[in-house]
Design a protein around this motif. Structure first.
Motif, PDB file in Angstrom:
ATOM      1  N   GLY A  61      11.924 -14.352   6.811  1.00 31.18           N
ATOM      2  CA  GLY A  61      10.579 -14.568   6.296  1.00 31.18           C
ATOM      3  C   GLY A  61       9.505 -13.801   7.044  1.00 31.18           C
ATOM      4  N   THR A  62       9.864 -12.647   7.600  1.00 29.72           N
ATOM      5  CA  THR A  62       8.920 -11.858   8.390  1.00 29.72           C
ATOM      6  C   THR A  62       8.590 -10.556   7.677  1.00 29.72           C
ATOM      7  OG1 THR A  62      10.748 -10.837   9.616  1.00 29.72           O
ATOM      8  CG2 THR A  62       9.755 -12.823  10.554  1.00 29.72           C
ATOM      9  N   GLY A  63       7.616  -9.836   8.210  1.00 34.51           N
ATOM     10  CA  GLY A  63       7.245  -8.548   7.663  1.00 34.51           C
ATOM     11  C   GLY A  63       7.854  -7.415   8.468  1.00 34.51           C
ATOM     12  N   VAL A  64       7.739  -6.198   7.949  1.00 29.91           N
ATOM     13  CA  VAL A  64       8.251  -4.999   8.613  1.00 29.91           C
ATOM     14  C   VAL A  64       7.088  -4.048   8.852  1.00 29.91           C
ATOM     15  CG1 VAL A  64       9.841  -3.053   8.479  1.00 29.91           C
ATOM     16  CG2 VAL A  64      10.463  -5.240   7.424  1.00 29.91           C
ATOM     17  N   ALA A  65       6.862  -3.695  10.112  1.00 32.48           N
ATOM     18  CA  ALA A  65       5.818  -2.717  10.435  1.00 32.48           C
ATOM     19  C   ALA A  65       6.313  -1.325  10.062  1.00 32.48           C
ATOM     20  CB  ALA A  65       5.475  -2.790  11.915  1.00 32.48           C
ATOM     21  N   VAL A  66       5.523  -0.604   9.294  1.00 35.73           N
ATOM     22  CA  VAL A  66       5.926   0.711   8.794  1.00 35.73           C
ATOM     23  C   VAL A  66       4.842   1.736   9.130  1.00 35.73           C
ATOM     24  CG1 VAL A  66       6.635   2.043   6.781  1.00 35.73           C
ATOM     25  CG2 VAL A  66       7.152  -0.402   6.894  1.00 35.73           C
ATOM     26  N   VAL A  67       5.264   2.875   9.660  1.00 31.36           N
ATOM     27  CA  VAL A  67       4.344   3.981   9.938  1.00 31.36           C
ATOM     28  C   VAL A  67       4.621   5.078   8.918  1.00 31.36           C
ATOM     29  CG1 VAL A  67       3.553   5.680  11.612  1.00 31.36           C
ATOM     30  CG2 VAL A  67       4.280   3.418  12.386  1.00 31.36           C
ATOM     31  N   SER A  82      -1.602  15.445   8.086  1.00 29.92           N
ATOM     32  CA  SER A  82      -1.429  14.201   7.352  1.00 29.92           C
ATOM     33  C   SER A  82      -2.071  13.043   8.097  1.00 29.92           C
ATOM     34  CB  SER A  82       0.066  13.903   7.159  1.00 29.92           C
ATOM     35  OG  SER A  82       0.679  14.922   6.409  1.00 29.92           O
ATOM     36  N   LEU A  83      -2.475  12.055   7.337  1.00 30.91           N
ATOM     37  CA  LEU A  83      -3.005  10.833   7.921  1.00 30.91           C
ATOM     38  C   LEU A  83      -1.861   9.906   8.268  1.00 30.91           C
ATOM     39  CD1 LEU A  83      -6.009  10.192   5.532  1.00 30.91           C
ATOM     40  CD2 LEU A  83      -6.121  10.969   7.879  1.00 30.91           C
ATOM     41  N   THR A  84      -1.971   9.222   9.400  1.00 29.74           N
ATOM     42  CA  THR A  84      -0.960   8.266   9.823  1.00 29.74           C
ATOM     43  C   THR A  84      -1.412   6.862   9.457  1.00 29.74           C
ATOM     44  OG1 THR A  84      -0.357   9.685  11.679  1.00 29.74           O
ATOM     45  CG2 THR A  84       0.390   7.401  11.763  1.00 29.74           C
ATOM     46  N   LEU A  85      -0.644   6.179   8.621  1.00 27.18           N
ATOM     47  CA  LEU A  85      -0.968   4.827   8.206  1.00 27.18           C
ATOM     48  C   LEU A  85       0.027   3.849   8.801  1.00 27.18           C
ATOM     49  CD1 LEU A  85      -2.154   6.743   5.909  1.00 27.18           C
ATOM     50  CD2 LEU A  85      -2.084   4.712   4.473  1.00 27.18           C
ATOM     51  N   ARG A  86      -0.477   2.765   9.324  1.00 23.90           N
ATOM     52  CA  ARG A  86       0.380   1.685   9.812  1.00 23.90           C
ATOM     53  C   ARG A  86       0.215   0.500   8.875  1.00 23.90           C
ATOM     54  NH1 ARG A  86      -1.135   4.663  14.131  1.00 23.90           N
ATOM     55  NH2 ARG A  86       0.434   5.093  15.715  1.00 23.90           N
ATOM     56  N   LEU A  87       1.254   0.242   8.079  1.00 26.07           N
ATOM     57  CA  LEU A  87       1.213  -0.823   7.077  1.00 26.07           C
ATOM     58  C   LEU A  87       2.232  -1.904   7.410  1.00 26.07           C
ATOM     59  CD1 LEU A  87       1.113   1.415   3.872  1.00 26.07           C
ATOM     60  CD2 LEU A  87      -0.781   0.663   5.291  1.00 26.07           C
ATOM     61  N   LYS A  88       2.129  -3.013   6.714  1.00 24.54           N
ATOM     62  CA  LYS A  88       3.092  -4.095   6.897  1.00 24.54           C
ATOM     63  C   LYS A  88       3.714  -4.457   5.555  1.00 24.54           C
ATOM     64  CE  LYS A  88       3.895  -8.428   9.291  1.00 24.54           C
ATOM     65  NZ  LYS A  88       3.321  -9.479  10.172  1.00 24.54           N
ATOM     66  N   LEU A  89       5.035  -4.330   5.479  1.00 26.82           N
ATOM     67  CA  LEU A  89       5.780  -4.623   4.261  1.00 26.82           C
ATOM     68  C   LEU A  89       6.412  -6.001   4.375  1.00 26.82           C
ATOM     69  CD1 LEU A  89       7.222  -3.738   1.583  1.00 26.82           C
ATOM     70  CD2 LEU A  89       9.039  -2.811   3.036  1.00 26.82           C
ATOM     71  N   LYS A  90       6.271  -6.827   3.335  1.00 28.54           N
ATOM     72  CA  LYS A  90       6.862  -8.169   3.316  1.00 28.54           C
ATOM     73  C   LYS A  90       7.947  -8.208   2.225  1.00 28.54           C
ATOM     74  CE  LYS A  90       7.038 -12.493   4.666  1.00 28.54           C
ATOM     75  NZ  LYS A  90       5.986 -13.453   4.294  1.00 28.54           N
ATOM     76  N   GLY A 134       0.786  -1.230   0.000  1.00 31.14           N
ATOM     77  CA  GLY A 134       0.000   0.000   0.000  1.00 31.14           C
ATOM     78  C   GLY A 134       0.811   1.270   0.000  1.00 31.14           C
ATOM     79  N   PHE A 135       2.134   1.194  -0.230  1.00 33.05           N
ATOM     80  CA  PHE A 135       2.966   2.382  -0.286  1.00 33.05           C
ATOM     81  C   PHE A 135       2.577   3.224  -1.508  1.00 33.05           C
ATOM     82  CE2 PHE A 135       6.989   0.847   2.164  1.00 33.05           C
ATOM     83  CZ  PHE A 135       6.167   0.427   3.196  1.00 33.05           C
ATOM     84  N   LYS A 136       2.709   4.543  -1.369  1.00 32.88           N
ATOM     85  CA  LYS A 136       2.454   5.447  -2.480  1.00 32.88           C
ATOM     86  C   LYS A 136       3.547   6.497  -2.568  1.00 32.88           C
ATOM     87  CE  LYS A 136      -2.594   5.040  -2.651  1.00 32.88           C
ATOM     88  NZ  LYS A 136      -3.878   5.784  -2.645  1.00 32.88           N
ATOM     89  N   LYS A 137       3.733   7.014  -3.763  1.00 34.22           N
ATOM     90  CA  LYS A 137       4.713   8.075  -3.991  1.00 34.22           C
ATOM     91  C   LYS A 137       4.399   9.258  -3.083  1.00 34.22           C
ATOM     92  CE  LYS A 137       6.697  10.911  -7.699  1.00 34.22           C
ATOM     93  NZ  LYS A 137       6.542  12.208  -7.034  1.00 34.22           N
ATOM     94  N   ASP A 138       5.443   9.846  -2.530  1.00 36.72           N
ATOM     95  CA  ASP A 138       5.381  11.019  -1.650  1.00 36.72           C
ATOM     96  C   ASP A 138       4.965  10.694  -0.214  1.00 36.72           C
ATOM     97  OD1 ASP A 138       6.212  12.745  -3.671  1.00 36.72           O
ATOM     98  OD2 ASP A 138       4.168  13.083  -4.362  1.00 36.72           O
ATOM     99  N   ASP A 139       4.702   9.409   0.086  1.00 35.73           N
ATOM    100  CA  ASP A 139       4.498   9.047   1.488  1.00 35.73           C
ATOM    101  C   ASP A 139       5.778   9.339   2.262  1.00 35.73           C
ATOM    102  OD1 ASP A 139       1.953   8.170   1.071  1.00 35.73           O
ATOM    103  OD2 ASP A 139       2.419   6.037   1.116  1.00 35.73           O
ATOM    104  N   GLN A 140       5.651   9.734   3.515  1.00 34.75           N
ATOM    105  CA  GLN A 140       6.805  10.008   4.364  1.00 34.75           C
ATOM    106  C   GLN A 140       6.882   8.962   5.477  1.00 34.75           C
ATOM    107  OE1 GLN A 140       7.875  14.249   5.088  1.00 34.75           O
ATOM    108  NE2 GLN A 140       5.783  14.649   4.415  1.00 34.75           N
ATOM    109  N   ILE A 141       8.075   8.417   5.679  1.00 37.95           N
ATOM    110  CA  ILE A 141       8.263   7.336   6.636  1.00 37.95           C
ATOM    111  C   ILE A 141       8.604   7.909   8.011  1.00 37.95           C
ATOM    112  CG2 ILE A 141       9.615   5.276   7.202  1.00 37.95           C
ATOM    113  CD1 ILE A 141      10.128   4.914   4.236  1.00 37.95           C
ATOM    114  N   VAL A 142       7.812   7.515   9.006  1.00 41.13           N
ATOM    115  CA  VAL A 142       8.043   7.924  10.387  1.00 41.13           C
ATOM    116  C   VAL A 142       8.764   6.820  11.153  1.00 41.13           C
ATOM    117  CG1 VAL A 142       6.921   8.559  12.554  1.00 41.13           C
ATOM    118  CG2 VAL A 142       6.057   9.460  10.384  1.00 41.13           C
ATOM    119  N   LYS A 143       8.390   5.581  10.871  1.00 43.80           N
ATOM    120  CA  LYS A 143       9.002   4.445  11.545  1.00 43.80           C
ATOM    121  C   LYS A 143       9.054   3.274  10.574  1.00 43.80           C
ATOM    122  CE  LYS A 143       9.058   2.292  16.143  1.00 43.80           C
ATOM    123  NZ  LYS A 143      10.316   2.951  16.524  1.00 43.80           N
ATOM    124  N   PHE A 144      10.190   2.589  10.534  1.00 45.61           N
ATOM    125  CA  PHE A 144      10.398   1.454   9.642  1.00 45.61           C
ATOM    126  C   PHE A 144      10.963   0.322  10.481  1.00 45.61           C
ATOM    127  CE2 PHE A 144      12.271  -1.076   6.307  1.00 45.61           C
ATOM    128  CZ  PHE A 144      11.465  -0.848   5.195  1.00 45.61           C
TER     129      PHE A 144
END
Length: 261
Positions: free
Chosen positions: A217-223, A235-243, A182-192
């Motif tokens: 074989g795990t995911g990365v929690a990204v804010v 801005s909206l804060t999104l918490r996604l999971k990157l694999k 769900g990453f998009k261009k211009d998103d800003q990373i707060v926590k990786f």
């Protein structure tokens, strides 16, 4: 290490089986002497012996590496099963009224929500935290439009004023792990993962997090911070999971990061 061994083995095999100037290739198992018992004059016999010896060494090392990988995967699966059993045995919290869907919901063993559509994409513990109508709309849009489907972990969407981004997403390639998350261009990373503005070491730590996640074989929690609407400062804060994983493109993520000013 496995990839390095496989690439080296492929290069050696290619050299041993490729014909040069129409001559018979050195071969992997073919005799290195002619019909009269003399060393073949059409090839570099010393080179052929060296390559064959190295190929056998690689095969042996590759077997050891695969056994280690298999052992780690087995241990990981056993730990996962133990954690799941322990979580299922724990006493479940009382049902909550979900303000987004307007329904009473319960907690799954893994912390997600049971009782509503796409509840596996949200966190039960986040129900009741301060949200806005635009947050709910953003969650619905991500569930409908994100190519990641079940892989996108939008745990909660809240408005926060004191988040400090340290990196910006310059581009996201389609079909990549970043695109699926769900990453998009211009998103800003707060926590990786465990990395934030204070310890990213000029973004070098991101590569380490990605490599370790892929190996385990795990995911990365990204804010992430994402502009809610054009021209709106908050801005909206999104918490996604990157694999991180191998895909049809280069790398394990499929997006480009740059440090924020």
């Amino acid at each position: 290490q496995r990839t390095t061994l496989e690439e080296e083995a492929g290069a050696i095999t290619n050299e041993l089986t490729t014909s040069v100037n129409g001559k018979e290739p050195m071969g992997i198992t073919t005799p290195l002497v002619d019909s009269e018992g003399y060393p073949r004059a059409d090839i570099d016999v010393y080179r052929a012996r060296h390559l064959r010896k190295r190929l056998n060494e690689i095969k042996f090392d590759h077997e050891l590496v695969m056994k280690k990988v298999e052992a780690k995967l087995t241990q990981k699966e056993e730990r996962k099963n133990e954690e799941e059993i322990g979580s299922r045995r724990k006493r479940k919290p009382k049902p909550k009224l979900d303000p987004v869907s307007g329904k009473w919901v319960v907690r799954n063993w893994d912390g997600t929500i049971a009782g509503i559509e796409n509840g596996h994409l949200r966190s039960f513990d986040d129900i009741g935290k301060k949200t806005t109508e635009s947050d709910a709309d953003m969650a619905n849009n991500n569930n409908q439009e994100s190519s990641g489907g079940d892989d996108t972990m939008i745990q909660s969407l809240t408005i926060e004023d004191e988040m400090i981004p340290f990196a910006k997403i310059e581009s996201v390639l389609e079909q990549s792990p970043a695109y699926e998350a769900g990453f998009k261009k211009d998103d800003q990373i707060v926590k990786f993962g465990t990395v934030d503005y204070s310890n990213n070491r000029h973004l070098r730590a991101l590569g380490e997090i990605v490599s370790n996640a892929h190996l385990n074989g795990t995911g990365v929690a990204v804010v992430l911070l994402r502009k809610s609407t054009e021209g709106l400062e908050m801005s909206l804060t999104l918490r996604l999971k990157l694999k991180p994983k191998r895909w049809i493109g280069n790398g394990l993520v499929g997006c480009v990061f740059s440090p924020t000013n």
